[in-house]
Write a protein that holds these residues in place. Structure first.
Motif, PDB file in Angstrom:
ATOM      1  N   LYS A 108     -98.545  11.200  34.482  1.00 35.75           N
ATOM      2  CA  LYS A 108     -98.223  10.950  33.077  1.00 35.75           C
ATOM      3  C   LYS A 108     -97.791   9.510  32.886  1.00 35.75           C
ATOM      4  O   LYS A 108     -97.629   8.751  33.850  1.00 35.75           O
ATOM      5  CB  LYS A 108     -97.103  11.888  32.616  1.00 35.75           C
ATOM      6  N   VAL A 109     -97.611   9.139  31.627  1.00 37.10           N
ATOM      7  CA  VAL A 109     -97.005   7.862  31.265  1.00 37.10           C
ATOM      8  C   VAL A 109     -95.753   8.156  30.442  1.00 37.10           C
ATOM      9  O   VAL A 109     -95.718   9.116  29.663  1.00 37.10           O
ATOM     10  CB  VAL A 109     -97.984   6.961  30.478  1.00 37.10           C
ATOM     11  N   TYR A 110     -94.726   7.337  30.624  1.00 38.34           N
ATOM     12  CA  TYR A 110     -93.457   7.535  29.924  1.00 38.34           C
ATOM     13  C   TYR A 110     -92.819   6.186  29.678  1.00 38.34           C
ATOM     14  O   TYR A 110     -93.185   5.179  30.295  1.00 38.34           O
ATOM     15  CB  TYR A 110     -92.517   8.444  30.722  1.00 38.34           C
ATOM     16  N   SER A 111     -91.851   6.164  28.759  1.00 33.88           N
ATOM     17  CA  SER A 111     -91.232   4.904  28.368  1.00 33.88           C
ATOM     18  C   SER A 111     -89.766   5.111  28.037  1.00 33.88           C
ATOM     19  O   SER A 111     -89.360   6.198  27.578  1.00 33.88           O
ATOM     20  CB  SER A 111     -91.962   4.311  27.151  1.00 33.88           C
ATOM     21  N   ASP A 112     -88.976   4.058  28.255  1.00 37.40           N
ATOM     22  CA  ASP A 112     -87.572   4.088  27.845  1.00 37.40           C
ATOM     23  C   ASP A 112     -87.419   3.979  26.333  1.00 37.40           C
ATOM     24  O   ASP A 112     -86.367   4.338  25.789  1.00 37.40           O
ATOM     25  CB  ASP A 112     -86.809   2.923  28.485  1.00 37.40           C
ATOM     26  N   ASN A 113     -88.450   3.487  25.657  1.00 42.77           N
ATOM     27  CA  ASN A 113     -88.344   3.202  24.227  1.00 42.77           C
ATOM     28  C   ASN A 113     -88.838   4.341  23.352  1.00 42.77           C
ATOM     29  O   ASN A 113     -88.850   4.206  22.125  1.00 42.77           O
ATOM     30  CB  ASN A 113     -89.139   1.938  23.888  1.00 42.77           C
ATOM     31  N   THR A 114     -89.254   5.422  23.956  1.00 44.49           N
ATOM     32  CA  THR A 114     -89.761   6.546  23.179  1.00 44.49           C
ATOM     33  C   THR A 114     -89.504   7.837  23.941  1.00 44.49           C
ATOM     34  O   THR A 114     -89.324   7.819  25.171  1.00 44.49           O
ATOM     35  CB  THR A 114     -91.268   6.396  22.895  1.00 44.49           C
ATOM     36  N   GLN A 115     -89.491   8.931  23.234  1.00 48.80           N
ATOM     37  CA  GLN A 115     -89.282  10.238  23.843  1.00 48.80           C
ATOM     38  C   GLN A 115     -90.592  10.983  24.082  1.00 48.80           C
ATOM     39  O   GLN A 115     -90.578  12.124  24.529  1.00 48.80           O
ATOM     40  CB  GLN A 115     -88.374  11.091  22.943  1.00 48.80           C
ATOM     41  N   LEU A 116     -91.718  10.359  23.774  1.00 51.65           N
ATOM     42  CA  LEU A 116     -93.019  11.003  23.900  1.00 51.65           C
ATOM     43  C   LEU A 116     -93.692  10.577  25.197  1.00 51.65           C
ATOM     44  O   LEU A 116     -93.810   9.390  25.480  1.00 51.65           O
ATOM     45  CB  LEU A 116     -93.904  10.652  22.698  1.00 51.65           C
ATOM     46  N   GLN A 117     -94.110  11.548  25.972  1.00 53.47           N
ATOM     47  CA  GLN A 117     -94.860  11.306  27.189  1.00 53.47           C
ATOM     48  C   GLN A 117     -96.301  11.770  26.979  1.00 53.47           C
ATOM     49  O   GLN A 117     -96.574  12.637  26.151  1.00 53.47           O
ATOM     50  CB  GLN A 117     -94.239  12.053  28.367  1.00 53.47           C
ATOM     51  N   TYR A 118     -97.209  11.215  27.765  1.00 57.59           N
ATOM     52  CA  TYR A 118     -98.624  11.570  27.638  1.00 57.59           C
ATOM     53  C   TYR A 118     -99.229  11.731  29.022  1.00 57.59           C
ATOM     54  O   TYR A 118     -98.840  11.038  29.976  1.00 57.59           O
ATOM     55  CB  TYR A 118     -99.388  10.492  26.862  1.00 57.59           C
ATOM     56  N   ILE A 159     -58.955  14.418  25.572  1.00 56.81           N
ATOM     57  CA  ILE A 159     -58.481  14.385  26.964  1.00 56.81           C
ATOM     58  C   ILE A 159     -59.577  14.821  27.940  1.00 56.81           C
ATOM     59  O   ILE A 159     -59.856  14.108  28.918  1.00 56.81           O
ATOM     60  CB  ILE A 159     -57.212  15.245  27.110  1.00 56.81           C
ATOM     61  N   PRO A 160     -60.262  15.971  27.746  1.00 51.85           N
ATOM     62  CA  PRO A 160     -61.376  16.287  28.659  1.00 51.85           C
ATOM     63  C   PRO A 160     -62.490  15.252  28.612  1.00 51.85           C
ATOM     64  O   PRO A 160     -63.131  14.987  29.636  1.00 51.85           O
ATOM     65  CB  PRO A 160     -61.863  17.654  28.150  1.00 51.85           C
ATOM     66  N   PHE A 161     -62.723  14.659  27.448  1.00 54.45           N
ATOM     67  CA  PHE A 161     -63.747  13.618  27.368  1.00 54.45           C
ATOM     68  C   PHE A 161     -63.371  12.422  28.239  1.00 54.45           C
ATOM     69  O   PHE A 161     -64.239  11.803  28.869  1.00 54.45           O
ATOM     70  CB  PHE A 161     -63.927  13.177  25.919  1.00 54.45           C
ATOM     71  N   ALA A 162     -62.072  12.098  28.299  1.00 57.18           N
ATOM     72  CA  ALA A 162     -61.633  10.994  29.144  1.00 57.18           C
ATOM     73  C   ALA A 162     -61.879  11.279  30.622  1.00 57.18           C
ATOM     74  O   ALA A 162     -62.004  10.348  31.426  1.00 57.18           O
ATOM     75  CB  ALA A 162     -60.146  10.712  28.906  1.00 57.18           C
ATOM     76  N   VAL A 163     -61.958  12.556  30.976  1.00 58.05           N
ATOM     77  CA  VAL A 163     -62.222  12.923  32.366  1.00 58.05           C
ATOM     78  C   VAL A 163     -63.656  12.596  32.764  1.00 58.05           C
ATOM     79  O   VAL A 163     -63.931  12.198  33.900  1.00 58.05           O
ATOM     80  CB  VAL A 163     -61.927  14.424  32.581  1.00 58.05           C
ATOM     81  N   ILE A 164     -64.612  12.739  31.834  1.00 57.63           N
ATOM     82  CA  ILE A 164     -66.029  12.665  32.200  1.00 57.63           C
ATOM     83  C   ILE A 164     -66.750  11.440  31.663  1.00 57.63           C
ATOM     84  O   ILE A 164     -67.920  11.230  32.016  1.00 57.63           O
ATOM     85  CB  ILE A 164     -66.774  13.921  31.703  1.00 57.63           C
ATOM     86  N   PHE A 165     -66.124  10.615  30.835  1.00 60.63           N
ATOM     87  CA  PHE A 165     -66.898   9.602  30.122  1.00 60.63           C
ATOM     88  C   PHE A 165     -67.485   8.560  31.062  1.00 60.63           C
ATOM     89  O   PHE A 165     -68.546   7.988  30.780  1.00 60.63           O
ATOM     90  CB  PHE A 165     -66.038   8.940  29.032  1.00 60.63           C
ATOM     91  N   ILE A 166     -66.858   8.286  32.205  1.00 57.64           N
ATOM     92  CA  ILE A 166     -67.422   7.322  33.145  1.00 57.64           C
ATOM     93  C   ILE A 166     -68.693   7.875  33.777  1.00 57.64           C
ATOM     94  O   ILE A 166     -69.717   7.195  33.874  1.00 57.64           O
ATOM     95  CB  ILE A 166     -66.384   6.947  34.220  1.00 57.64           C
ATOM     96  N   GLU A 167     -68.645   9.128  34.197  1.00 50.15           N
ATOM     97  CA  GLU A 167     -69.822   9.739  34.821  1.00 50.15           C
ATOM     98  C   GLU A 167     -70.939   9.967  33.816  1.00 50.15           C
ATOM     99  O   GLU A 167     -72.121  10.001  34.185  1.00 50.15           O
ATOM    100  CB  GLU A 167     -69.420  11.067  35.475  1.00 50.15           C
ATOM    101  N   LEU A 168     -70.592  10.097  32.539  1.00 47.96           N
ATOM    102  CA  LEU A 168     -71.620  10.280  31.511  1.00 47.96           C
ATOM    103  C   LEU A 168     -72.593   9.111  31.468  1.00 47.96           C
ATOM    104  O   LEU A 168     -73.772   9.299  31.163  1.00 47.96           O
ATOM    105  CB  LEU A 168     -70.962  10.447  30.129  1.00 47.96           C
ATOM    106  N   LEU A 169     -72.110   7.920  31.768  1.00 51.36           N
ATOM    107  CA  LEU A 169     -72.980   6.752  31.745  1.00 51.36           C
ATOM    108  C   LEU A 169     -74.134   6.907  32.731  1.00 51.36           C
ATOM    109  O   LEU A 169     -75.287   6.600  32.418  1.00 51.36           O
ATOM    110  CB  LEU A 169     -72.171   5.497  32.059  1.00 51.36           C
ATOM    111  N   PHE A 210     -77.238   3.227  20.114  1.00 49.10           N
ATOM    112  CA  PHE A 210     -77.245   1.909  19.476  1.00 49.10           C
ATOM    113  C   PHE A 210     -76.976   0.773  20.466  1.00 49.10           C
ATOM    114  O   PHE A 210     -77.459  -0.347  20.263  1.00 49.10           O
ATOM    115  CB  PHE A 210     -76.211   1.858  18.346  1.00 49.10           C
ATOM    116  N   MET A 211     -76.228   1.039  21.526  1.00 52.86           N
ATOM    117  CA  MET A 211     -75.812  -0.040  22.419  1.00 52.86           C
ATOM    118  C   MET A 211     -76.659  -0.159  23.682  1.00 52.86           C
ATOM    119  O   MET A 211     -76.779  -1.252  24.233  1.00 52.86           O
ATOM    120  CB  MET A 211     -74.342   0.155  22.832  1.00 52.86           C
ATOM    121  N   LYS A 212     -77.267   0.917  24.144  1.00 56.54           N
ATOM    122  CA  LYS A 212     -77.958   0.891  25.432  1.00 56.54           C
ATOM    123  C   LYS A 212     -79.463   1.132  25.324  1.00 56.54           C
ATOM    124  O   LYS A 212     -80.222   0.633  26.163  1.00 56.54           O
ATOM    125  CB  LYS A 212     -77.354   1.950  26.370  1.00 56.54           C
TER     126      LYS A 212
END
Length: 693
Positions: A46-56, A563-573, A647-649
Motif C-alpha cells: 500500500k501507500v500511506y502518508s502522514d498528511n492524510t488518513q487515506l491509504q491506497y 490527575i490521571p491525564f498527568a500520569v500518561i501525557f508523556i507516553e501519549l506523545l 494543530f501542533m504536530k
C-alpha cells in the motif's frame, strides 16, 4: 504515609522488571531460508502518508506497473493476492505478488519492469499524492521495504519503514513534482543457522529500497535501462504540457496544466536494480531492531514518564491511606462511641416501657433512635440512609459498567501479550486481530458484571439488560465505523472495510458475542446474589445541600480527570506518533506502556475514591454516576490533547482527512473513558461499602 512509600517502592521495582521486556519480541514469521538463485517474491502492499488518513493499494494506482500474472516466483504467480487476517484488512493492507524478480545472491544492475501510458487525469492524481508525501510499502520475507539512515554521529544505522513515491522541487517559482520510477533494492542476508547454513542456505536480515526519478530525456539502452545510472540529470516530472504549436517547450512547461482530458498522455518507464549484500552484524531474530532504534533512544523520556507516574500515584496513595487509616476510622469510632452512649442511657427506660417486646414496628422505631444519635454528626455519616439509593437511569449505568469490564479485559490482554513479545510487528495485523478476538470473548465478563450491577439496582428483566449490554456500546461503535466507512469507500481507499469483512464482524458480534453476554448475564443474575449494602435506605431521599463550585458536575470531572491525564501525557506523545505519523503502526515499548497503564488504573481508582469521599463529606449522596464520570474524566483531557497534537504536530490537509482524525480520536477517547470510568465506579462502590460497613 510510610505504607504508601512502601507500596510506591514495590511498583517501582515492578516497573524496573517489566520494562526490561520493551525490546523483546517473539518472531512470529516462520524462519525462512533460501538456496542460491532461489526466487524471492516481492509483494506490493500500500501507500500511506502522514498528511492524510487515506491509504491506497499500491497495485491499484493508475500510474504504476500492474502485475501481469505471467511471472512465476516459486509457488506464487505475479498478480496473486495474498490472504490476509482480520487485522491486516482493518489496517488497510492489500498485498499482491509483483513482477519484480529477485533470486538469492544474484545482482541485477538494471531490469526493465514496464512502461505505463498515463492520462492527464492520472498524472494529476500522482502529483497530488506526491504533494501529500505518500510513502510506498513493499514486502520481502515479511520485512517492509525501508529507507536507511545513519545517526548524526555515524555511530548507528536505523530504518524508516517505506520509501517515497516521489518528491517536490521548490527551487523554481512553480513547485515541480517528480515521480520515482527506478528502485534500487538492497537485500541483506547472512548464513542460515545450523544444518541449513552448512548446506549453503541464506536468511534475509534486511530489505532496503532507494528510489530515484529518471526523466524521459535520459539515454536508454535496448532494455530500456539508463545507459549511465550515475549521471542522471533530470527527473521524471509529473507534467503534461498543453498542446499548442505556438509555444516553445519551456513556455509549455511553465504553464499550469489544463484540467481537461484532451487525450494527452505521459510515458512512464519503470526499472529496478537488485543488489545482495552479506551482513553478519544482524541476527535474524533481531532483524526488526533497526526499525525501532528511535524508540529505544527515547528510553530516557519513557523513564521520565514512569517516574512522573510513580510520583503522582505515590501522593495519591498517601492521601487515600490517610483517609482510610485516620479520618474514616476516627469518624467511625466516634460515631460508634456516641451511639453506644445514647443506647446505654436510654436502654433501661425503653426496656421498662416494653418497646423491645412489641413487634417489628416498634423495633424499627427503636433502631431509628440510633439514627437520631448521628444527626449531630456532620459529613458522610449523615447519608447512611441515602448513600445506596438506586441511581437515576441505572438501567444504562449497568450496561456501561459491563462494557467497560469487557474493554478492560481486552486492553490488559493486549498489553500483556505485546509486552511479552507475542504480538509484535512481524505478526502483521496481529494486534488488531487479537484485540477483536479478546473483545468478543470478553462478552461473557460484560454480561456478568452488567447483570450483577443491574440486579443490585433492583432490576427484574435481566434479558432486556442482556440486549442493551450486547448492543449499546458495540452497536454505537459499529454504527460510527460503518458511516465513516461509507465516506472512505467513496474515496476508493484501501482503508475502507470490504463488505464481506463487515458481514464477518456482524457475525462475530451477533453469533458469538451476544450468546456469551447472555451466558454471563444468566450466571450473574440467576446464580449470583445481588451485592448487599451495609445500611438500609430510607423511603424519603435526603435533600442535598448547596455544593461548592468544585463539586458541581463537569467541574469535578475536569479537575479530577487532570490527575490521571498527568500520569500518561508523556507516553501519549509516543503512542500518537506511532498511530498518526508512523502509519506503519510500529510501536515497540509495550513494557513501559504496561507499567504506565497499571499506574493509570491505580491513579484513576485513587482519584475517584478521594473525589467520592469529598462529595459524601459535602452531604451529597448522588455519587453513582459521578464516580463513573470522574473515573473517565481524563478522556476529556486526552481529547483536548488530540486537538493540540493535530494543530501542533500533524500536517493533515483537507476537510475529510481532518474529519477522520477527529472522529477516530473521539471514538478512541470514548473507549478510554468507558474503561477508566468503569474502574472508577467499581473502586468507589467498594470504598463506599467499606466505610459504611
Amino acid at each position: 504515609m510510610e505504607n504508601g512509600l512502601q507500596v510506591a517502592l514495590r511498583w517501582f521495582v515492578f516497573a524496573l522488571v517489566l520494562c526490561q521486556v520493551e525490546a523483546f519480541y517473539v518472531p512470529t514469521a516462520a524462519y525462512r531460508v533460501y538456496d542460491p538463485k532461489q526466487p524471492i517474491p516481492v509483494l506490493f502492499n500500500k501507500v500511506y502518508s502522514d498528511n492524510t488518513q487515506l491509504q491506497y493499494a499500491y497495485a491499484d494506482l493508475p500510474f504504476v506497473c500492474k502485475p501481469s500474472g505471467k511471472t512465476k516466483l516459486g509457488e506464487l504467480i505475479s498478480g496473486q493476492k495474498i490472504a490476509l487476517n482480520l487485522g491486516e484488512i482493518l489496517r488497510g493492507d492489500r498485498i499482491m505478488v509483483s513482477d519484480v524478480e529477485l533470486a538469492m545472491q544474484e545482482d541485477k544492475p538494471c531490469n526493465f519492469l514496464c512502461t505505463a501510458q498515463v492520462s492527464r487525469k492520472d498524472v494529476k492524481r500522482a502529483r497530488q499524492m506526491v504533494r501529500d508525501g505518500y510513502l510506498v510499502e513493499w514486502i520481502v520475507d515479511n520485512l517492509p521495504g525501508a529507507t536507511s539512515f545513519v545517526a548524526v554521529d555515524r555511530s548507528r544505522k536505523y530504518y524508516a519503514a517505506g520509501f517515497k513515491l516521489g518528491y517536490t522541487d521548490l527551487s523554481t517559482g512553480r513547485p515541480k513534482y517528480y515521480l520515482n520510477n527506478h528502485h534500487t533494492i538492497v537485500i541483506r542476508y547472512r548464513r542460515a543457522r545450523g544444518a541449513n547454513g552448512d548446506a549453503g542456505r541464506q536468511a534475509i536480515v534486511g530489505f532496503e529500497v532507494y528510489p530515484k526519478s529518471i526523466g524521459l530525456d535520459t539515454p536508454r539502452d535496448d532494455q530500456m535501462c539508463p545507459k549511465d545510472m550515475k549521471t542522471i540529470e533530470n527527473g521524471l516530472e509529473l507534467h503534461i504540457p498543453a498542446s499548442s504549436p505556438n509555444q516553445t517547450n519551456n513556455q509549455k512547461r511553465n504553464e499550469p496544466e489544463p484540467d481537461v482530458d484532451d487525450g494527452a498522455t505521459l510515458k512512464i518507464t519503470y526499472t529496478y536494480s537488485v543488489y545482495f549484500r552479506q551482513d553478519t552484524s544482524v541476527d535474524w531474530k533481531h532483524r526488526w531492531d533497526l526499525y525501532f532504534v528511535n524508540q529505544q533512544e527515547g528510553s530516557r523520556v519513557h523513564w521520565l514518564a514512569v517516574g512522573n507516574s510513580l510520583i503522582i500515584c505515590s501522593l495519591l496513595t498517601g492521601i487515600v491511606l490517610m483517609i482510610l487509616a485516620r479520618t474514616v476510622r476516627s469518624d467511625i469510632s466516634k460515631g460508634k462511641d456516641r451511639i453506644g452512649a445514647e443506647k446505654g442511657s436510654s436502654g433501661a427506660r425503653k426496656k421498662e416501657a416494653g418497646l423491645l417486646d412489641q413487634g417489628d414496628d416498634q423495633l424499627d422505631d427503636y433502631m431509628s433512635s440510633d439514627d437520631e444519635a448521628l444527626e449531630d454528626v456532620s459529613g458522610w455519616k449523615l447519608l447512611h440512609g441515602d448513600v445506596f439509593r438506586t441511581p437515576i437511569r441505572g438501567y444504562l449505568l449497568a450496561p456501561m459498567v459491563g462494557s467497560g469490564m469487557q474493554l478492560l479485559f481486552m486492553a490488559v490482554g493486549l498489553v500483556l501479550l505485546s509486552a511479552f513479545g507475542v504480538l509484535n510487528p512481524s505478526f502483521r495485523g496481529g494486534f488488531i486481530s487479537f484485540g477483536v478476538g479478546l473483545f468478543v470473548f470478553a462478552g461473557i465478563f460484560s454480561g456478568y458484571y452488567s447483570a450483577r450491577v443491574y440486579k443490585t439496582f433492583g432490576g427484574k428483566n435481566w434479558r432486556a439488560n442482556v440486549v442493551v449490554t450486547a448492543i449499546l456500546f458495540p452497536g454505537l461503535l459499529f454504527g460510527f465505523l460503518f458511516i465513516l466507512n461509507l465516506f472512505i469507500w467513496a474515496n476508493a481507499s484501501s482503508t475502507a472495510i470490504p463488505f464481506t469483512t463487515l458481514l464477518a464482524i456482524v457475525a462475530l458480534w451477533l453469533c458469538i458475542q451476544l450468546p456469551l453476554v447472555y451466558i454471563g448475564s444468566w450466571f450473574g443474575f440467576t446464580r449470583r446474589p445481588a451485592w448487599e449494602h451495609p445500611t438500609k435506605t430510607t423511603n424519603i431521599p435526603r435533600q442535598i445541600p448547596p455544593q461548592a463550585w468544585y463539586l458541581k458536575g463537569l467541574r469535578t470531572v475536569l479537575l479530577a480527570g487532570l490527575i490521571p491525564f498527568a500520569v500518561i501525557f508523556i507516553e501519549l506523545l509516543f503512542i500518537f506518533q506511532s498511530m498518526w505519523q508512523d502509519k506503519s503502526g510500529f510501536y515497540y515499548v509495550f513494557g513501559f506502556s504496561a507499567v504506565i497503564g497499571l499506574l493509570l488504573l491505580l491513579s484513576v481508582a485513587e482519584v475517584t475514591v478521594v473525589a467520592v469521599y469529598i462529595q459524601l463529606c459535602a452531604e451529597s449522596h448522588d455519587w453513582w454516576w459521578q464516580s463513573f464520570m470522574v473515573g473517565g474524566g481524563s478522556a476529556i483531557w486526552v481529547f483536548a490533547y488530540c486537538v493540540w497534537y493535530y494543530f501542533m504536530k500533524l500536517h493533515i490537509t483537507g476537510f475529510f482527512n481532518s474529519l477522520l482524525f477527529f472522529t477516530y480520536s473521539f471514538i478512541a477517547c470514548g473507549v478510554y473513558g468507558l474503561l477508566t470510568g468503569t474502574v472508577g465506579f467499581l473502586t468507589a462502590y467498594a470504598f463506599v461499602r467499606r466505610i459504611y460497613a
